[in-house]
Design an enzyme around this catalytic site. Structure first.
Site: not given
Length: 544
Positions: A33, A258, A268
Site C-alpha cells: 500500500e 513476517r 510503519k
RNA sequence: AGGGGUAUCGCCAAGCGGUAAGGCACCAGACUUUGACUCUGGUAUUCGUAGGUUCAAAUCCUGCUACCCCUGCCA
C-alpha cells in the site's frame, strides 16, 4: 516443467500444484500500500515473491494496493519503485488496484444479484456493537433482508454520491455467528469522499481490502498470493470472494511469518511518527530501517538479499538478531569494498631518515576476486592515529611503542626514535626511522613486527567528514528515553561517498534504533583521485 | 462458542518413523603487511510438556502448557 526441490513450505505448495498439473506457470505479486517507505521487513516479502518468479521462471507483478485514498500518496509509489529496483528486482507488470475499480464494482453487483451482499444503513458504531465478541456471535443487521432490487438501487446510489460518508456500506452476507469474526458479514464497500492519487474524484465508494485483494489477484492470474501470518484468518473470506465472484482454486493465499528483528522498529506507524516529528531527516535517514535508509547507510543490496535468503521462511513467529544482517553486510563488503587508509585522530609522525618522496601501489582489497591497486605516496611527514602509539603500552598492545618497531600498512617498517608531548602530557609527534628494503619483497621485509598501522601522507591527505551515529533508546511503548552514546557505531564515507557501518554495540534490555547527530571530525587521507581509507563495514580491526 | 497459528541450541532454521543439517552469535587454537579476513576444532544424548503406539518417534496418537494473531467503514 521438471520438478524443482523445495527449500521451504511455500515451495512445497507450489511444487504440489505444479506436479498436480493445476497450474502451468507460477505468478506472484508484491502488493504494497503506498502509504510509507519500504523497510527491511518488506525486503523479506520482496525476496520471497520475486524469488518464486526467479526460481520457477514465472512472473511477479508490482501492484499498488491503493484502495484507501485517505492514507496514500504518490511520493510513496515512487519511492517503492526505486527501492525495488535498487534491491535488484524486476517486475513483470506495474499495476494498481485502482485500475480495477470498475471491475470490482461489477463483482459487487454480481454478489448482490446472487443475494450474497446487501446495503447496510448501520453506522460504524452500530456495526461494531452488533458484531459480537470473540466468544459470542453477532446479531444480524435489520437491513440484511433487503431485496436484491433494493440493494442494487441503493448500491448504485452510493456510487452516485447520494449518501454521506459513513452512512451506508455494502456488506457480504455470510454468517453473523461464525467463530471467525472476519466472516460476520464483513463490510466490502464504504462511502469515502477523498481524492485518490490516481482516480481523483471519480469514485466516492472504495472497496475494502478483503474484497479487493482476492479480486486483484484473480484478475491478474496470480497463482500464489503470498502474505503475512495475520491474514491467515482472512483466508476463508479470501476464498469466499474468489469463489462467489466466479473464480476457481486459484489464486491461493499462503501465509508466512513476517520479519522481526532485534533493536529494530518495524512499525510503519512509528517510523512515520519519527519522520513527522523531525526526529530523523526523513524516511531515508541512514538510521532508519527503511531500504532507502540502508542504502544511505551504505548497505549493499546484495547483502540484504543474501540476508533474506539465509533467514529462511517459516510460520513461526521469530525475531532475527540484527547481527545476522550486519554479518551479511560485512561478508559482502569484505570482498567488494575497496580498502583505504584513514586516520581518525591524527598525530604527526616524522620519518627522520626519509630521503625523498616515494609513490607506490597498494592493493585496494586483498580479498577481491580481481585484484586492483591504487597509488599511495610516502614522505618525511606522515600522520598516524593517536591510538596507534602508546608511550606506556597496555598489556598485549601490538602497535608502536617506545623502543619498538611497527609496519606502516603497505609500506616500510618503522623503528621508534623519540616522541614529544605537550604541557598536558599528550603526545604531539613521534619520530621514527624507516628500515630500508622493508617493503614487501625487500630483503628486510621479513623482519618481525608486532603490528601494522594505518597512515597517511601529511602532504596530500584530505579532510573527510566522519558521521557518527548515536542511538536513541526506545522503551516498550516506543517512547524516547535517555540518549546513549556508544563508541563503536560509526559510519565512514569512502571515496565514492558510500558509507559503511561498523559493528554495532549490543544492548539487550531495550528496543532501540539509530538516532543521533552528525559530528564532523577531521580525518586525513589522500586527495580525491587517490582512494584511501579503511576497512569500513568490517569489525573493528583493533581489539581491546 | 470462540476461532486461527506456532513450539527443534542464546538467535534464525533443516528434519516428514530409522536414531538431531546449516547459518548467526559464542569459546579455543593456527595464520595474517588490517588485533579484520581466512582456517581448524568446540558447543542440543536432545526436539514445549505428560503419557501412549512401535524393534525404533523431533517425526504417529492422546491430554496438557506457553506464546502470537483476530471484535477498523486500515491494509
Amino acid at each position: 516443467m521438471e520438478e524443482i526441490k523445495s527449500t521451504n513450505f511455500i515451495e512445497e505448495f507450489i511444487n504440489k500444484d505444479l506436479a498436480d498439473g493445476k497450474i502451468e506457470e507460477v505468478v506472484t505479486r508484491f502488493p504494497p500500500e503506498p502509504n510509507g517507505y519500504l523497510h527491511i521487513g518488506h525486503a523479506k516479502s520482496l525476496c520471497i515473491n520475486f524469488g518464486m518468479k526467479e526460481k520457477y521462471n514465472g512472473k511477479c507483478n508490482l501492484r499498488y494496493d491503493d484502495t484507501n485514498p485517505s492514507k496514500e500518496d504518490v511520493e510513496y509509489v515512487n519511492s517503492i519503485k526505486e527501492d525495488i529496483k535498487w534491491l535488484g528486482f524486476e517486475w513483470d507488470e506495474e499495476l494498481y488496484a485502482s485500475d480495477y475499480f470498475d471491475r470490482m464494482y461489477d463483482c459487487a453487483v454480481l454478489l448482490i444479484k446472487k443475494g450474497l451482499a446487501y446495503v447496510c444503513d448501520y453506522t460504524a458504531e452500530q456495526i461494531k456493537a452488533t458484531r459480537g465478541t470473540l466468544t459470542q456471535p453477532g446479531e444480524e443487521s435489520p437491513w440484511r433482508g433487503r431485496s436484491i432490487e433494493e440493494n442494487l438501487r441503493l448500491f448504485e446510489e452510493m456510487k452516485e454520491g447520494k449518501y454521506a460518508d459513513g452512512t451506508k456500506v455494502l456488506r457480504a452476507k455470510i454468517d453473523m455467528a461464525s467463530p471467525n469474526i472476519n466472516m460476520r458479514d464483513p463490510v466490502i464497500y464504504r462511502v469515502l469522499r477523498a481524492t485518490h492519487h490516481r482516480t481523483g474524484d471519480k469514485w466516492c465508494i472504495y472497496p475494502m481490502y478483503d474484497f479487493a485483494h482476492p479480486l486483484e489477484d484473480a484478475f491478474e492470474g496470480i497463482t500464489h498470493s503470498i502474505c503475512t501470518l495475520e491474514f491467515e484468518d482472512h483466508r476463508p473470506l479470501y476464498d469466499w470472494v474468489k469463489v462467489n465472484c466466479g473464480f476457481g482454486d486459484f489464486p491461493r493465499q499462503i501465509e508466512f511469518a513476517r520479519l522481526g528483528m532485534t533493536r529494530t522498529i518495524m512499525s510503519k506507524r512509528y517510523l512515520k511518527k519519527l519522520v513527522d516529528e523531525g526526529k530523523v531527516s526523513g524516511w531515508s535517514d541512514p538510521r532508519m530501517p527503511t531500504l532507502s535508509g540502508m542504502k544511505e547507510r551504505g548497505y549493499p543490496p546484495e547483502a540484504i538479499r543474501r540476508f533474506c535468503q539465509e533467514i529462511g521462511v517459516s510460520k513461526s513467529q521469530s525475531e532475527v538478531d540484527v547481527c545476522m544482517l550486519e554479518h551479511f553486510v560485512r561478508d559482502y563488503l569484505n570482498v567488494n569494498a575497496d580498502r583505504m587508509m584513514v586516520v581518525k585522530d591524527p598525530i604527526k609522525l616524522i620519518v627522520a631518515n626519509a630521503a625523498e618522496d616515494e609513490i607506490y601501489q597498494i592493493e585496494n582489497n586483498p580479498n577481491a576476486e580481481v585484484k586492483t591497486t591504487h597509488a599511495v605516496s610516502f614522505s618525511r611527514e606522515l600522520y598516524i592515529d593517536r591510538d596507534d602509539f602508546a608511550p606506556v603500552p597496555p598489556p598485549k598492545y601490538k602497535r608502536l611503542v617506545p623502543g619498538g618497531k611497527v609496519r606502516l600498512k603497505g609500506s616500510y617498517i618503522l623503528e621508534y626514535v623519540s616522541h614529544e608531548c605537550d604541557a598536558d602530557g599528550n603526545v604531539t609527534s613521534v619520530t621514527c626511522n624507516y628500515i630500508p628494503d622493508s617493503i614487501s619483497g625487500g630483503v628486510n621485509a621479513s623482519i618481525k613486527v608486532k603490528g601494522v598501522i594505518q597512515w597517511v601522507n601529511a602532504k596530500d591527505c584530505i579532510d573527510l567528514t566522519l558521521h557518527e551515529y548515536d542511538y536513541l533508546l526506545l522503551d516498550g511503548d516506543g517512547d524516547f528515553n535517555d540518549r546513549l552514546t556508544p563508541d563503536s557505531h560509526k559510519i565512514y564515507p569512502n571515496a565514492k561517498g558510500e558509507r559503511y557501518l561498523s559493528d554495532a554495540k549490543q544492548y539487550d534490555r531495550f528496543q532501540f534504533m539509530r538516532m543521533g547527530y552528525f559530528s564532523a571530525v577531521k580525518d586525513y587521507g589522500k586527495d580525491g583521485k587517490y582512494e584511501f581509507n579503511q576497512i569500513t563495514g568490517l569489525k573493528d580491526s583493533y581489539g581491546k
